[in-house]
Scaffold this motif. Sequence first.
Motif, PDB file in Angstrom:
ATOM      1  N   VAL A  60       0.848  -1.189   0.000  1.00 17.13           N
ATOM      2  CA  VAL A  60       0.000   0.000   0.000  1.00 17.13           C
ATOM      3  C   VAL A  60       0.883   1.238   0.000  1.00 17.13           C
ATOM      4  N   GLY A  61       0.559   2.194  -0.866  1.00 20.76           N
ATOM      5  CA  GLY A  61       1.216   3.493  -0.872  1.00 20.76           C
ATOM      6  C   GLY A  61       0.170   4.587  -0.975  1.00 20.76           C
ATOM      7  N   LEU A  62       0.181   5.542  -0.036  1.00 18.85           N
ATOM      8  CA  LEU A  62      -0.831   6.598   0.013  1.00 18.85           C
ATOM      9  C   LEU A  62      -0.170   7.952   0.208  1.00 18.85           C
ATOM     10  N   TYR A  63      -0.719   8.956  -0.451  1.00 14.37           N
ATOM     11  CA  TYR A  63      -0.277  10.337  -0.231  1.00 14.37           C
ATOM     12  C   TYR A  63      -1.501  11.231  -0.115  1.00 14.37           C
ATOM     13  N   SER A  64      -1.507  12.118   0.885  1.00 15.81           N
ATOM     14  CA  SER A  64      -2.582  13.093   1.061  1.00 15.81           C
ATOM     15  C   SER A  64      -1.976  14.460   1.352  1.00 15.81           C
ATOM     16  N   ARG A  65      -2.646  15.477   0.856  1.00 14.24           N
ATOM     17  CA  ARG A  65      -2.261  16.862   1.129  1.00 14.24           C
ATOM     18  C   ARG A  65      -3.392  17.507   1.917  1.00 14.24           C
ATOM     19  N   HIS A  66      -3.060  18.162   3.016  1.00 13.92           N
ATOM     20  CA  HIS A  66      -4.064  18.775   3.878  1.00 13.92           C
ATOM     21  C   HIS A  66      -3.775  20.274   3.979  1.00 13.92           C
ATOM     22  N   TRP A  67      -4.800  21.084   3.775  1.00 20.25           N
ATOM     23  CA  TRP A  67      -4.590  22.503   4.034  1.00 20.25           C
ATOM     24  C   TRP A  67      -5.754  23.076   4.834  1.00 20.25           C
ATOM     25  N   PHE A  68      -5.380  23.957   5.766  1.00 19.69           N
ATOM     26  CA  PHE A  68      -6.333  24.598   6.661  1.00 19.69           C
ATOM     27  C   PHE A  68      -6.820  25.889   6.016  1.00 19.69           C
ATOM     28  N   GLY A  69      -8.140  26.090   6.036  1.00 20.16           N
ATOM     29  CA  GLY A  69      -8.724  27.243   5.366  1.00 20.16           C
ATOM     30  C   GLY A  69      -8.551  28.545   6.120  1.00 20.16           C
ATOM     31  N   GLN A  70      -8.418  28.481   7.453  1.00 26.09           N
ATOM     32  CA  GLN A  70      -8.229  29.681   8.265  1.00 26.09           C
ATOM     33  C   GLN A  70      -6.823  29.683   8.869  1.00 26.09           C
ATOM     34  N   ASP A  71      -6.332  30.879   9.172  1.00 26.50           N
ATOM     35  CA  ASP A  71      -4.982  31.006   9.717  1.00 26.50           C
ATOM     36  C   ASP A  71      -4.860  30.255  11.039  1.00 26.50           C
ATOM     37  N   LEU A  72      -3.719  29.605  11.227  1.00 27.84           N
ATOM     38  CA  LEU A  72      -3.428  28.901  12.465  1.00 27.84           C
ATOM     39  C   LEU A  72      -2.644  29.802  13.409  1.00 27.84           C
ATOM     40  N   ASP A  73      -2.705  29.495  14.694  1.00 26.84           N
ATOM     41  CA  ASP A  73      -1.973  30.279  15.687  1.00 26.84           C
ATOM     42  C   ASP A  73      -0.467  30.030  15.577  1.00 26.84           C
ATOM     43  N   PHE A  74       0.298  30.889  16.219  1.00 26.16           N
ATOM     44  CA  PHE A  74       1.755  30.765  16.329  1.00 26.16           C
ATOM     45  C   PHE A  74       2.443  30.746  14.961  1.00 26.16           C
ATOM     46  N   ASP A  75       1.800  31.363  13.955  1.00 26.24           N
ATOM     47  CA  ASP A  75       2.369  31.426  12.601  1.00 26.24           C
ATOM     48  C   ASP A  75       2.648  30.044  12.020  1.00 26.24           C
ATOM     49  N   TYR A  76       1.848  29.058  12.388  1.00 24.96           N
ATOM     50  CA  TYR A  76       2.005  27.726  11.813  1.00 24.96           C
ATOM     51  C   TYR A  76       1.637  27.763  10.331  1.00 24.96           C
ATOM     52  N   PRO A  77       2.317  26.976   9.495  1.00 24.86           N
ATOM     53  CA  PRO A  77       1.933  26.901   8.077  1.00 24.86           C
ATOM     54  C   PRO A  77       0.561  26.265   7.926  1.00 24.86           C
ATOM     55  N   ASP A  78      -0.093  26.528   6.797  1.00 21.98           N
ATOM     56  CA  ASP A  78      -1.451  26.017   6.605  1.00 21.98           C
ATOM     57  C   ASP A  78      -1.499  24.737   5.784  1.00 21.98           C
ATOM     58  N   THR A  79      -0.360  24.249   5.279  1.00 16.87           N
ATOM     59  CA  THR A  79      -0.340  23.065   4.421  1.00 16.87           C
ATOM     60  C   THR A  79       0.538  21.976   5.027  1.00 16.87           C
ATOM     61  N   TYR A  80       0.006  20.735   5.015  1.00 14.67           N
ATOM     62  CA  TYR A  80       0.716  19.585   5.573  1.00 14.67           C
ATOM     63  C   TYR A  80       0.544  18.393   4.635  1.00 14.67           C
ATOM     64  N   HIS A  81       1.412  17.397   4.817  1.00 13.25           N
ATOM     65  CA  HIS A  81       1.433  16.245   3.925  1.00 13.25           C
ATOM     66  C   HIS A  81       1.428  14.953   4.741  1.00 13.25           C
ATOM     67  N   SER A  82       0.773  13.928   4.188  1.00 19.72           N
ATOM     68  CA  SER A  82       0.772  12.593   4.790  1.00 19.72           C
ATOM     69  C   SER A  82       1.283  11.593   3.761  1.00 19.72           C
ATOM     70  N   ILE A  83       2.279  10.817   4.145  1.00 23.94           N
ATOM     71  CA  ILE A  83       2.822   9.755   3.302  1.00 23.94           C
ATOM     72  C   ILE A  83       2.766   8.463   4.098  1.00 23.94           C
TER      73      ILE A  83
END
Length: 318
Positions: A66-89
Amino acid sequence: MNRTTRYFLIALLAAPFIFWTGPALAADSGLQVIPLAQYQLLSLESQTVHSPGTGVVVVGEELVLVGLYSRHWFGQDLDFDYPDTYHSIELMADGRNDRHRYLGFFKSESDRPVAGGLRTFQAAAVYGYEVVQQPRFSLVLGGGLAVSDFGIETAGGNPWALLPVPLIRAAWESTLLNANLDFITGPNVSLTLAPQSRLRATVDARIDQLRDERDLLFEGALIYRFFTPDHPVGDLAGVAVGIRSDTFEFARESADESIELHYYALFSTVDLTLLQLSGGYAFDSRVRYRERTNESAGDGWFISVSALYPLGGSHNGR
């Protein structure tokens, strides 16, 4: 060390396609290749998360890849200047040879997967032997090594990256109950009540950490299948209603830098095997930063769409 069972569920969903191409091809075929795609939208009062993904499942008589990839992005700003885009492999190999079992997996969920260092990924390789092999009960015991940042430091202040882990797999099958336990870095339990009936109940649960009650992730559902397991079409489609506890969790390169969005949901699902649609009401959400700063994202809703298609087996000698 966190671990997900999602790839096991996808592999189990894909396995029946081995037999779709008929006895002749099943006898000559080596592996079944099944591409898949999925999209999930979680919409809460103060946050939204979009999660498109793709992957492939390869199924053989004694091997699942099994091989999976997902991209996640948050629609509203996150606290502490966290980036809004993350990846799952996620990568997994699960093989068997007689009573021998081999398992390897890799998982990275981060804004900088793998490149962010040990904190951003987990990997393990284990071997097990089926010590009990009976018609209704199976028990596999073994162990291996896992690689990640486990929060243990050497005398020089560097992370201790390698730890031994156990392998415990137990399975029980009967007309009343099917039960499975899978333990490597944490317990994963799957129960199916009345597995041969068109109306059945299922519970899947896992615990990745021991901080509070939200570390118990689960899904319980009442399912109605359109066909019985012995039907010529197969036990492949149905509808379901249930409740789940789920989370988005991402690690960052810096120490103590992480973000989690946990929520509960009441849901319904239409499963047509090649296409699955799910949606429902999400409630009691919580966003956690740095393992200690908590805030509510409110209630809302979610939808999820997944599709897969078998490409057919590869003949021997080709």
